[in-house]
Design a protein around this motif. Structure first.
Motif, PDB file in Angstrom:
ATOM      1  N   SER A  32      -5.397 -38.708 -56.613  1.00 28.55           N
ATOM      2  CA  SER A  32      -4.374 -38.783 -57.764  1.00 28.55           C
ATOM      3  C   SER A  32      -3.590 -37.657 -57.520  1.00 28.55           C
ATOM      4  CB  SER A  32      -5.347 -38.879 -59.164  1.00 28.55           C
ATOM      5  OG  SER A  32      -6.022 -37.545 -59.124  1.00 28.55           O
ATOM      6  N   ASP A  52       3.816 -29.366 -57.004  1.00 25.06           N
ATOM      7  CA  ASP A  52       2.637 -30.485 -56.712  1.00 25.06           C
ATOM      8  C   ASP A  52       1.498 -29.679 -56.232  1.00 25.06           C
ATOM      9  OD1 ASP A  52       1.524 -33.367 -56.590  1.00 25.06           O
ATOM     10  OD2 ASP A  52       1.722 -32.702 -54.354  1.00 25.06           O
ATOM     11  N   GLN A  97       3.860 -40.175 -59.470  1.00 20.01           N
ATOM     12  CA  GLN A  97       3.514 -39.748 -60.887  1.00 20.01           C
ATOM     13  C   GLN A  97       5.004 -39.495 -61.617  1.00 20.01           C
ATOM     14  OE1 GLN A  97       0.872 -36.444 -61.354  1.00 20.01           O
ATOM     15  NE2 GLN A  97       2.083 -35.399 -63.322  1.00 20.01           N
TER      16      GLN A  97
END
Length: 293
Positions: A32, A52, A97
Protein backbone atom coordinates in the motif's frame (compact mmCIF):
# COMPACT_ATOMS: atom_id res chain seq x y z
CA UNK A 1 -7.06 -43.19 -20.70
CA UNK A 2 -5.21 -40.35 -22.41
CA UNK A 3 -8.13 -38.05 -21.69
CA UNK A 4 -8.06 -38.85 -17.96
CA UNK A 5 -4.28 -38.33 -17.84
CA UNK A 6 -4.66 -34.94 -19.60
CA UNK A 7 -7.36 -33.88 -17.14
CA UNK A 8 -5.18 -34.87 -14.20
CA UNK A 9 -2.24 -32.91 -15.60
CA UNK A 10 -4.38 -29.79 -16.11
CA UNK A 11 -5.82 -30.14 -12.60
CA UNK A 12 -2.32 -30.49 -11.16
CA UNK A 13 -1.14 -27.33 -12.95
CA UNK A 14 -4.16 -25.33 -11.74
CA UNK A 15 -3.71 -26.46 -8.13
CA UNK A 16 0.05 -25.84 -8.22
CA UNK A 17 -0.40 -22.37 -9.69
CA UNK A 18 -3.05 -21.44 -7.15
CA UNK A 19 -0.92 -22.62 -4.27
CA UNK A 20 2.08 -20.69 -5.60
CA UNK A 21 0.05 -17.48 -5.84
CA UNK A 22 -1.30 -18.00 -2.31
CA UNK A 23 2.20 -18.63 -0.96
CA UNK A 24 3.64 -15.54 -2.64
CA UNK A 25 0.83 -13.34 -1.34
CA UNK A 26 1.31 -14.72 2.15
CA UNK A 27 5.05 -14.03 2.19
CA UNK A 28 4.85 -10.79 0.22
CA UNK A 29 1.52 -9.12 1.09
CA UNK A 30 0.06 -6.55 -1.23
CA UNK A 31 1.77 -3.21 -0.87
CA UNK A 32 0.00 0.00 0.00
CA UNK A 33 1.16 3.53 -0.68
CA UNK A 34 2.66 5.38 2.29
CA UNK A 35 2.94 9.01 1.22
CA UNK A 36 2.49 12.37 2.91
CA UNK A 37 2.44 16.03 2.01
CA UNK A 38 3.96 18.63 4.31
CA UNK A 39 0.77 20.69 4.70
CA UNK A 40 -2.95 20.50 4.19
CA UNK A 41 -3.37 24.28 3.86
CA UNK A 42 -0.78 26.73 2.50
CA UNK A 43 -0.68 30.25 1.09
CA UNK A 44 -0.10 30.91 -2.61
CA UNK A 45 3.57 30.57 -3.71
CA UNK A 46 4.54 28.91 -0.42
CA UNK A 47 6.53 25.68 -1.05
CA UNK A 48 5.43 22.52 0.74
CA UNK A 49 7.17 19.17 0.94
CA UNK A 50 5.97 15.84 -0.44
CA UNK A 51 7.47 12.43 0.32
CA UNK A 52 6.72 8.77 -0.33
CA UNK A 53 7.82 5.92 1.94
CA UNK A 54 6.24 2.99 0.10
CA UNK A 55 8.40 -0.07 0.56
CA UNK A 56 10.31 -1.46 -2.44
CA UNK A 57 9.13 1.42 -4.66
CA UNK A 58 11.19 2.24 -7.74
CA UNK A 59 9.18 4.85 -9.66
CA UNK A 60 6.92 7.74 -8.73
CA UNK A 61 4.60 10.10 -10.59
CA UNK A 62 3.15 13.02 -8.62
CA UNK A 63 0.26 14.87 -10.29
CA UNK A 64 -0.40 18.11 -8.45
CA UNK A 65 -3.69 19.09 -10.07
CA UNK A 66 -2.37 22.33 -11.55
CA UNK A 67 -0.91 20.80 -14.70
CA UNK A 68 2.51 20.11 -13.18
CA UNK A 69 4.07 16.81 -12.13
CA UNK A 70 7.20 15.28 -10.58
CA UNK A 71 8.89 11.88 -10.88
CA UNK A 72 10.91 11.84 -7.64
CA UNK A 73 10.41 10.18 -4.26
CA UNK A 74 10.36 13.50 -2.40
CA UNK A 75 10.62 17.19 -3.14
CA UNK A 76 8.84 20.53 -2.94
CA UNK A 77 5.99 22.18 -4.82
CA UNK A 78 4.04 25.45 -4.71
CA UNK A 79 0.84 26.74 -6.29
CA UNK A 80 0.44 30.06 -8.07
CA UNK A 81 -3.33 30.30 -7.61
CA UNK A 82 -5.66 29.80 -4.67
CA UNK A 83 -8.05 26.87 -4.63
CA UNK A 84 -8.45 23.23 -3.63
CA UNK A 85 -6.14 20.82 -5.42
CA UNK A 86 -6.26 17.04 -5.55
CA UNK A 87 -2.79 15.52 -5.57
CA UNK A 88 -2.42 12.05 -7.07
CA UNK A 89 0.62 9.81 -6.55
CA UNK A 90 1.21 6.77 -8.78
CA UNK A 91 3.86 4.36 -7.48
CA UNK A 92 5.43 1.77 -9.81
CA UNK A 93 2.69 2.46 -12.37
CA UNK A 94 0.11 0.53 -10.32
CA UNK A 95 -0.36 1.85 -6.78
CA UNK A 96 -2.14 5.17 -6.21
CA UNK A 97 -2.92 7.54 -3.38
CA UNK A 98 -4.98 10.75 -3.43
CA UNK A 99 -4.37 13.76 -1.16
CA UNK A 100 -6.11 17.13 -0.99
CA UNK A 101 -4.54 20.51 -0.23
CA UNK A 102 -6.14 23.93 0.24
CA UNK A 103 -4.26 26.92 -1.21
CA UNK A 104 -5.29 30.39 -0.08
CA UNK A 105 -4.32 34.00 -0.70
CA UNK A 106 -2.58 35.58 2.27
CA UNK A 107 -4.50 38.62 3.48
CA UNK A 108 -2.85 41.97 3.00
CA UNK A 109 -2.13 43.52 6.38
CA UNK A 110 -2.41 47.27 6.51
CA UNK A 111 -0.58 48.63 9.52
CA UNK A 112 0.68 51.89 10.85
CA UNK A 113 4.23 52.28 9.55
CA UNK A 114 5.28 53.85 12.84
CA UNK A 115 4.36 50.76 14.91
CA UNK A 116 7.09 48.15 15.31
CA UNK A 117 7.20 45.12 17.60
CA UNK A 118 9.60 42.34 18.55
CA UNK A 119 8.77 38.68 18.02
CA UNK A 120 10.78 36.24 20.14
CA UNK A 121 10.79 33.91 23.16
CA UNK A 122 9.97 35.41 26.55
CA UNK A 123 12.60 33.26 28.26
CA UNK A 124 15.72 31.29 27.43
CA UNK A 125 18.69 29.52 28.96
CA UNK A 126 22.23 30.71 29.52
CA UNK A 127 24.34 29.97 26.43
CA UNK A 128 21.31 29.16 24.26
CA UNK A 129 20.98 30.90 20.89
CA UNK A 130 17.64 32.73 20.67
CA UNK A 131 15.98 34.19 17.60
CA UNK A 132 14.34 37.64 17.60
CA UNK A 133 12.51 39.16 14.62
CA UNK A 134 11.58 42.78 13.92
CA UNK A 135 7.91 43.19 12.99
CA UNK A 136 6.82 46.29 11.09
CA UNK A 137 6.87 48.13 7.77
CA UNK A 138 10.49 49.19 7.67
CA UNK A 139 13.86 48.04 6.33
CA UNK A 140 16.39 49.75 8.61
CA UNK A 141 16.70 48.44 12.16
CA UNK A 142 18.80 49.10 15.25
CA UNK A 143 18.86 46.47 18.01
CA UNK A 144 20.13 46.83 21.55
CA UNK A 145 20.07 43.43 23.25
CA UNK A 146 20.17 44.80 26.80
CA UNK A 147 23.77 43.93 27.67
CA UNK A 148 25.19 47.42 27.28
CA UNK A 149 24.91 50.66 25.30
CA UNK A 150 25.19 50.88 21.53
CA UNK A 151 23.76 49.05 18.52
CA UNK A 152 24.18 45.26 18.54
CA UNK A 153 22.65 44.52 15.12
CA UNK A 154 21.04 46.23 12.13
CA UNK A 155 19.36 43.15 10.66
CA UNK A 156 15.64 42.31 10.74
CA UNK A 157 16.40 38.94 12.35
CA UNK A 158 18.88 38.59 15.22
CA UNK A 159 20.32 35.36 16.63
CA UNK A 160 21.77 36.10 20.06
CA UNK A 161 22.94 34.24 23.17
CA UNK A 162 23.42 35.48 26.71
CA UNK A 163 26.34 34.32 28.85
CA UNK A 164 24.77 35.16 32.20
CA UNK A 165 21.33 34.54 33.76
CA UNK A 166 19.16 37.55 34.47
CA UNK A 167 16.50 39.86 33.07
CA UNK A 168 17.34 41.78 29.87
CA UNK A 169 15.48 44.73 28.35
CA UNK A 170 15.74 44.55 24.55
CA UNK A 171 15.16 47.73 22.53
CA UNK A 172 14.43 47.98 18.80
CA UNK A 173 14.37 51.17 16.74
CA UNK A 174 13.69 51.69 13.05
CA UNK A 175 14.22 54.58 10.68
CA UNK A 176 10.55 55.60 10.66
CA UNK A 177 9.46 54.65 14.17
CA UNK A 178 8.65 57.37 16.69
CA UNK A 179 9.14 55.11 19.69
CA UNK A 180 11.30 52.04 20.33
CA UNK A 181 9.84 48.57 20.72
CA UNK A 182 10.60 47.18 24.18
CA UNK A 183 10.91 43.49 25.03
CA UNK A 184 11.68 41.89 28.40
CA UNK A 185 13.60 38.61 28.31
CA UNK A 186 14.39 36.29 31.22
CA UNK A 187 17.54 34.14 30.97
CA UNK A 188 17.76 31.10 33.24
CA UNK A 189 20.74 28.95 34.23
CA UNK A 190 21.75 26.22 31.74
CA UNK A 191 19.00 23.71 30.94
CA UNK A 192 19.34 20.03 31.80
CA UNK A 193 16.78 17.33 30.98
CA UNK A 194 16.88 16.22 34.61
CA UNK A 195 15.47 19.54 35.82
CA UNK A 196 12.03 19.04 37.30
CA UNK A 197 11.13 22.56 38.51
CA UNK A 198 12.33 26.13 38.02
CA UNK A 199 11.09 29.70 38.12
CA UNK A 200 9.04 29.52 34.92
CA UNK A 201 7.28 26.27 35.81
CA UNK A 202 6.97 22.83 34.35
CA UNK A 203 4.91 23.87 31.32
CA UNK A 204 7.60 26.24 30.06
CA UNK A 205 10.20 23.51 30.57
CA UNK A 206 8.10 21.11 28.47
CA UNK A 207 7.70 23.67 25.69
CA UNK A 208 11.41 24.39 25.74
CA UNK A 209 12.31 20.69 25.62
CA UNK A 210 9.97 20.26 22.63
CA UNK A 211 11.60 23.23 20.90
CA UNK A 212 15.10 21.85 21.50
CA UNK A 213 14.14 18.47 20.01
CA UNK A 214 12.41 20.05 16.99
CA UNK A 215 15.46 22.17 16.32
CA UNK A 216 17.63 19.05 16.42
CA UNK A 217 15.39 17.48 13.75
CA UNK A 218 15.62 20.67 11.67
CA UNK A 219 19.41 20.60 12.03
CA UNK A 220 19.61 17.10 10.58
CA UNK A 221 20.22 15.20 13.82
CA UNK A 222 18.92 11.66 14.33
CA UNK A 223 15.23 11.84 13.31
CA UNK A 224 13.94 8.69 15.01
CA UNK A 225 15.64 9.44 18.32
CA UNK A 226 14.23 12.97 18.63
CA UNK A 227 10.85 12.30 16.99
CA UNK A 228 9.91 9.28 19.10
CA UNK A 229 11.29 10.95 22.22
CA UNK A 230 8.68 13.69 21.74
CA UNK A 231 5.85 11.37 20.64
CA UNK A 232 6.30 9.02 23.59
CA UNK A 233 7.09 11.58 26.30
CA UNK A 234 4.72 14.46 25.51
CA UNK A 235 2.20 13.38 22.84
CA UNK A 236 1.00 10.13 24.46
CA UNK A 237 2.10 8.28 21.29
CA UNK A 238 -0.36 10.23 19.12
CA UNK A 239 1.42 11.17 15.86
CA UNK A 240 -1.62 13.06 14.52
CA UNK A 241 -1.64 15.92 17.05
CA UNK A 242 -2.32 19.15 15.10
CA UNK A 243 0.49 21.68 14.75
CA UNK A 244 -0.17 25.35 13.96
CA UNK A 245 2.79 27.07 12.30
CA UNK A 246 3.11 30.86 12.65
CA UNK A 247 -0.58 31.10 13.52
CA UNK A 248 -1.72 30.15 9.99
CA UNK A 249 -0.79 26.75 8.61
CA UNK A 250 -2.07 23.59 10.31
CA UNK A 251 -0.42 20.19 9.94
CA UNK A 252 -0.24 16.88 11.81
CA UNK A 253 2.84 16.28 13.97
CA UNK A 254 4.37 13.53 11.82
CA UNK A 255 4.07 15.53 8.59
CA UNK A 256 5.40 18.64 10.32
CA UNK A 257 8.51 16.80 11.55
CA UNK A 258 9.05 15.25 8.11
CA UNK A 259 8.91 18.77 6.68
CA UNK A 260 11.53 19.92 9.19
CA UNK A 261 13.73 17.05 8.09
CA UNK A 262 13.46 18.03 4.42
CA UNK A 263 13.42 21.85 4.72
CA UNK A 264 16.96 23.11 5.28
CA UNK A 265 17.69 26.08 7.53
CA UNK A 266 14.48 26.21 9.60
CA UNK A 267 14.94 27.95 12.97
CA UNK A 268 12.37 27.20 15.69
CA UNK A 269 11.59 30.52 17.37
CA UNK A 270 9.15 29.48 20.08
CA UNK A 271 6.80 26.63 21.04
CA UNK A 272 3.63 26.62 23.11
CA UNK A 273 1.34 23.66 23.75
CA UNK A 274 -2.26 22.97 24.75
CA UNK A 275 -2.30 20.06 27.15
CA UNK A 276 -4.89 17.69 28.63
CA UNK A 277 -4.45 15.98 31.98
CA UNK A 278 -4.57 12.18 31.81
CA UNK A 279 -3.48 11.45 35.40
CA UNK A 280 -2.63 13.26 38.61
CA UNK A 281 0.96 13.84 37.45
CA UNK A 282 0.75 13.37 33.66
CA UNK A 283 -0.71 15.21 30.67
CA UNK A 284 -0.69 14.99 26.88
CA UNK A 285 -0.08 17.66 24.27
CA UNK A 286 -3.31 18.09 22.31
CA UNK A 287 -2.26 20.99 20.06
CA UNK A 288 1.17 22.46 19.33
CA UNK A 289 1.81 26.08 18.30
CA UNK A 290 5.15 26.82 16.62
CA UNK A 291 6.76 30.03 15.45
CA UNK A 292 9.62 29.46 13.05
CA UNK A 293 11.73 31.20 10.43
Amino acid sequence: MKTIRLILIILFIVLTTGFSIWAIQSVFPRRSVLARIGAIAIPVNKPFSFVDSTRMASSWLWLFGDGSSAVVRHGFHSYKRAGRYLIKLIVDNELTQMMEINVFDEPTVVADNDVITIDGPLSGFQGEYLLFTAQGHDTHWRWNMGEGPGVDSREAMVMHKYDHPGTYNIRLMSENSKYPALFVLKILPPYTEQDSTDAIGMLDLVNRDIRVRLQRIANGKDFNENYYYLVNKYFCKDEHVPVTIDGKKINDFFSYCMGLRLDAGVVIGSVTSDRRAVADTASCVMHLHVKQH
